[in-house]
Each structure stands twice: as structure tokens, then as C-alpha cells.
Design a protein around this motif. Structure first.
Motif, PDB file in Angstrom:
ATOM      1  N   ASP A 168      13.437   5.870  11.336  1.00 50.16           N
ATOM      2  CA  ASP A 168      12.563   5.271  10.327  1.00 50.16           C
ATOM      3  C   ASP A 168      12.394   6.189   9.115  1.00 50.16           C
ATOM      4  OD1 ASP A 168      10.500   3.541   9.230  1.00 50.16           O
ATOM      5  OD2 ASP A 168       9.051   5.014   9.953  1.00 50.16           O
ATOM      6  N   LEU A 169      12.732   7.459   9.287  1.00 46.09           N
ATOM      7  CA  LEU A 169      12.618   8.440   8.211  1.00 46.09           C
ATOM      8  C   LEU A 169      13.982   9.112   8.056  1.00 46.09           C
ATOM      9  CD1 LEU A 169      10.342   9.583   6.368  1.00 46.09           C
ATOM     10  CD2 LEU A 169      10.093  11.442   8.036  1.00 46.09           C
ATOM     11  N   PRO A 170      14.476   9.250   6.838  1.00 46.36           N
ATOM     12  CA  PRO A 170      15.797   9.855   6.627  1.00 46.36           C
ATOM     13  C   PRO A 170      15.883  11.267   7.217  1.00 46.36           C
ATOM     14  CG  PRO A 170      15.009   8.828   4.605  1.00 46.36           C
ATOM     15  CD  PRO A 170      13.850   8.844   5.562  1.00 46.36           C
ATOM     16  N   GLU A 171      17.058  11.623   7.688  1.00 45.34           N
ATOM     17  CA  GLU A 171      17.281  12.969   8.229  1.00 45.34           C
ATOM     18  C   GLU A 171      17.057  14.036   7.167  1.00 45.34           C
ATOM     19  OE1 GLU A 171      17.959  14.181  11.210  1.00 45.34           O
ATOM     20  OE2 GLU A 171      17.836  12.218  12.172  1.00 45.34           O
ATOM     21  N   ARG A 205      -6.505   6.164  11.846  1.00 41.93           N
ATOM     22  CA  ARG A 205      -5.968   4.802  11.906  1.00 41.93           C
ATOM     23  C   ARG A 205      -4.572   4.730  11.295  1.00 41.93           C
ATOM     24  NH1 ARG A 205     -11.141   3.508  10.022  1.00 41.93           N
ATOM     25  NH2 ARG A 205     -10.288   2.979   7.965  1.00 41.93           N
ATOM     26  N   ALA A 206      -4.348   5.521  10.256  1.00 36.86           N
ATOM     27  CA  ALA A 206      -3.060   5.483   9.562  1.00 36.86           C
ATOM     28  C   ALA A 206      -1.904   5.852  10.489  1.00 36.86           C
ATOM     29  CB  ALA A 206      -3.086   6.437   8.371  1.00 36.86           C
ATOM     30  N   LEU A 207      -2.161   6.727  11.450  1.00 35.84           N
ATOM     31  CA  LEU A 207      -1.097   7.174  12.354  1.00 35.84           C
ATOM     32  C   LEU A 207      -0.542   6.045  13.204  1.00 35.84           C
ATOM     33  CD1 LEU A 207      -2.640  10.567  13.552  1.00 35.84           C
ATOM     34  CD2 LEU A 207      -0.987  10.178  11.698  1.00 35.84           C
ATOM     35  N   SER A 208      -1.282   4.947  13.311  1.00 33.71           N
ATOM     36  CA  SER A 208      -0.842   3.803  14.112  1.00 33.71           C
ATOM     37  C   SER A 208      -0.027   2.795  13.303  1.00 33.71           C
ATOM     38  CB  SER A 208      -2.059   3.094  14.719  1.00 33.71           C
ATOM     39  OG  SER A 208      -2.769   3.954  15.580  1.00 33.71           O
ATOM     40  N   GLU A 209       0.133   3.037  12.007  1.00 37.27           N
ATOM     41  CA  GLU A 209       0.941   2.124  11.190  1.00 37.27           C
ATOM     42  C   GLU A 209       2.389   2.142  11.687  1.00 37.27           C
ATOM     43  OE1 GLU A 209       0.005   0.061   8.977  1.00 37.27           O
ATOM     44  OE2 GLU A 209      -2.056   0.686   8.587  1.00 37.27           O
ATOM     45  N   PRO A 210       3.100   1.032  11.568  1.00 36.96           N
ATOM     46  CA  PRO A 210       4.439   0.914  12.171  1.00 36.96           C
ATOM     47  C   PRO A 210       5.537   1.753  11.536  1.00 36.96           C
ATOM     48  CG  PRO A 210       3.890  -1.055  10.913  1.00 36.96           C
ATOM     49  CD  PRO A 210       2.636  -0.245  11.010  1.00 36.96           C
ATOM     50  N   THR A 211       5.431   2.106  10.268  1.00 34.16           N
ATOM     51  CA  THR A 211       6.473   2.906   9.620  1.00 34.16           C
ATOM     52  C   THR A 211       5.886   4.147   8.968  1.00 34.16           C
ATOM     53  OG1 THR A 211       6.295   1.842   7.440  1.00 34.16           O
ATOM     54  CG2 THR A 211       7.729   0.770   9.077  1.00 34.16           C
ATOM     55  N   ALA A 212       6.744   5.135   8.754  1.00 34.85           N
ATOM     56  CA  ALA A 212       6.312   6.386   8.119  1.00 34.85           C
ATOM     57  C   ALA A 212       5.771   6.110   6.719  1.00 34.85           C
ATOM     58  CB  ALA A 212       7.480   7.364   8.049  1.00 34.85           C
ATOM     59  N   ARG A 213       6.419   5.206   6.001  1.00 38.64           N
ATOM     60  CA  ARG A 213       5.961   4.863   4.656  1.00 38.64           C
ATOM     61  C   ARG A 213       4.545   4.302   4.700  1.00 38.64           C
ATOM     62  NH1 ARG A 213       8.422   3.368  -0.328  1.00 38.64           N
ATOM     63  NH2 ARG A 213       6.935   2.190  -1.603  1.00 38.64           N
ATOM     64  N   GLU A 214       4.299   3.412   5.641  1.00 39.77           N
ATOM     65  CA  GLU A 214       2.970   2.806   5.747  1.00 39.77           C
ATOM     66  C   GLU A 214       1.922   3.819   6.198  1.00 39.77           C
ATOM     67  OE1 GLU A 214       3.378  -1.758   7.014  1.00 39.77           O
ATOM     68  OE2 GLU A 214       4.782  -0.459   8.108  1.00 39.77           O
ATOM     69  N   VAL A 215       2.318   4.767   7.021  1.00 38.33           N
ATOM     70  CA  VAL A 215       1.406   5.837   7.443  1.00 38.33           C
ATOM     71  C   VAL A 215       0.954   6.619   6.219  1.00 38.33           C
ATOM     72  CG1 VAL A 215       1.237   8.043   8.657  1.00 38.33           C
ATOM     73  CG2 VAL A 215       2.316   6.093   9.781  1.00 38.33           C
ATOM     74  N   ALA A 216       1.923   7.082   5.430  1.00 37.67           N
ATOM     75  CA  ALA A 216       1.619   7.883   4.251  1.00 37.67           C
ATOM     76  C   ALA A 216       0.802   7.093   3.232  1.00 37.67           C
ATOM     77  CB  ALA A 216       2.918   8.369   3.611  1.00 37.67           C
ATOM     78  N   GLU A 217       1.202   5.856   3.000  1.00 44.08           N
ATOM     79  CA  GLU A 217       0.492   5.035   2.018  1.00 44.08           C
ATOM     80  C   GLU A 217      -0.941   4.769   2.451  1.00 44.08           C
ATOM     81  OE1 GLU A 217       1.303   1.121  -0.753  1.00 44.08           O
ATOM     82  OE2 GLU A 217       2.402   1.324   1.132  1.00 44.08           O
ATOM     83  N   SER A 218      -1.137   4.535   3.746  1.00 45.91           N
ATOM     84  CA  SER A 218      -2.476   4.291   4.270  1.00 45.91           C
ATOM     85  C   SER A 218      -3.370   5.515   4.087  1.00 45.91           C
ATOM     86  CB  SER A 218      -2.393   3.916   5.754  1.00 45.91           C
ATOM     87  OG  SER A 218      -3.664   3.620   6.269  1.00 45.91           O
TER      88      SER A 218
END
Length: 207
Positions: free
Chosen positions: A157-160, A83-96
Motif C-alpha cells: 500500500d506504500l511504495p518501497e 482512530r486514524a491508525l485504523s484507516e484502510p490505507t496509508a494515505r488515509e491514515v496520514a490525511e486523517s
């Protein structure tokens, strides 16, 4: 509801007299609590409420039962990872993922820790198949997360400066570490603070 009898087995007589779904749930919990090697056939069949012959007829062998249990774990208690992979941002994915690990690993309704970690404590030739199942399971999870972070970087959405593979390895390593600490008795609140610290260690584009 009773599980349907495969056509190939209906010729052998009456259908199974047990709930296949319930039996698999119980097997998953035994493997989760005791690991692959620690879960004896007596432990498994007693928890599943079936005879050893019924277990073999339904699942083939202990290795196959374990593989099915891992699948059930992935779709159930560990489904927060998908489910976390569907979060809108990389930060939210990791936090989830990290918060999901802290919550799932400390649930009062199930063994503490992570089946993918607990069951990995296998030794000897008898545990080689289980070890491979879990290695594949962890690698698949890390690959999915890396792919999601690659997408995030491509979208800006994620720094280079962030390496998607290294970041995926970092997040999964912390998540498994959270599960290990949960198995030793750490509370959800303590592990949520670990998640906070891990999130603050990464440079995110948003939030």
C-alpha cells in the motif's frame, strides 16, 4: 456522577465532595491553555473547583495531575490520532491525522493549539517531569504511526521508496506545526490547505 472513593481513603471519613471526572477535564484545559509551568496551583484548583488539599488527596501532586491530563487529552480531543491508525490505507491514515490536527487545534470549544505542544513550553527543573511525559507521548505516537506505515509498505500500500520512519516523522512534524500555527490564530481553512500541501508532497500508492 460522583467518583467512587478508593477503599484506602474511605477510612479517612466522608467521600470526596467533587466530580473527579469534571475536575480532571478542567485541569486538562488549564494545562492546554497555559502549559505546565504556566499553570499555577491556584489556576488549577480554581478551575477544578476544589481545594489544594483535595487536589493532592485525589491526584498526589501536580506532576501526576499533568500525566492524567495528558492521558485524558489523548483519549479525548487528540483521539483522532488513534482512530486514524485504523484507516484502510496509508494515505488515509496520514490525511486523517493532518486534518484531525487542523480541526482539533482550532475548535471553538477548547484552547487553540495542542496540549502536547503548548504544555511542552516548560523551563527549569520544575518542568522536567512534564517534559519527559510529553517526550514519551510524542515518541509513542510516532512509533505507532511508523508501525502502521511499515505494515502498509509490507502490504504493497506504500511504495518501497518511502521510508516508514521518515514518513512518520514528517507527518507528525507537520501535525505539530499545524497546532503551533493554530495557537497563533491561523484558521482551520488555512490549516486544511497546509494539510493538502503536505499530502501532495508524498508519493502514495493509492488515490
Amino acid at each position: 456522577m460522583m467518583a467512587a472513593m478508593p477503599v484506602s481513603q474511605t477510612k479517612l471519613g466522608r467521600p470526596r465532595e467533587f466530580d473527579l471526572d469534571y475536575a480532571l477535564e478542567q485541569a486538562m484545559r488549564v494545562f492546554w491553555a497555559k502549559g505546565y509551568e504556566g499553570a499555577s496551583m491556584a489556576d488549577l484548583t480554581e478551575a477544578m473547583g476544589i481545594t489544594r488539599s483535595s487536589m493532592y488527596a485525589a491526584f498526589g501532586n501536580k506532576d501526576e495531575l499533568f500525566r492524567r491530563a495528558v492521558e485524558r487529552y489523548t483519549e479525548g480531543p487528540a483521539s483522532y490520532g488513534i482512530r486514524a491508525l485504523s484507516e484502510p490505507t496509508a494515505r488515509e491514515v496520514a490525511e486523517s491525522i493532518l486534518r484531525g490536527a487542523a480541526t482539533a487545534s482550532t475548535s471553538r470549544e477548547a484552547p487553540h493549539g495542542c496540549l502536547g505542544v503548548q504544555a511542552a513550553l516548560a523551563a527549569g527543573d520544575n518542568g522536567l517531569t512534564a517534559q519527559k511525559v510529553l517526550v514519551d507521548w510524542r515518541q509513542d505516537g510516532a512509533a505507532r504511526l511508523e508501525s502502521r506505515f511499515l505494515r502498509a509498505r509490507a502490504e504493497g500500500d506504500l511504495p518501497e521508496t518511502e521510508d516508514p520512519r521518515a514518513l512518520a516523522t514528517y507527518i507528525t512534524t507537520v501535525a505539530y506545526g499545524i497546532a503551533v500555527q493554530a495557537a497563533t490564530g491561523k484558521s482551520e481553512a488555512e490549516l486544511q490547505r497546509v494539510a493538502d500541501m503536505a499530502m501532495n508532497a508524498v508519493s502514495w500508492s493509492h488515490g
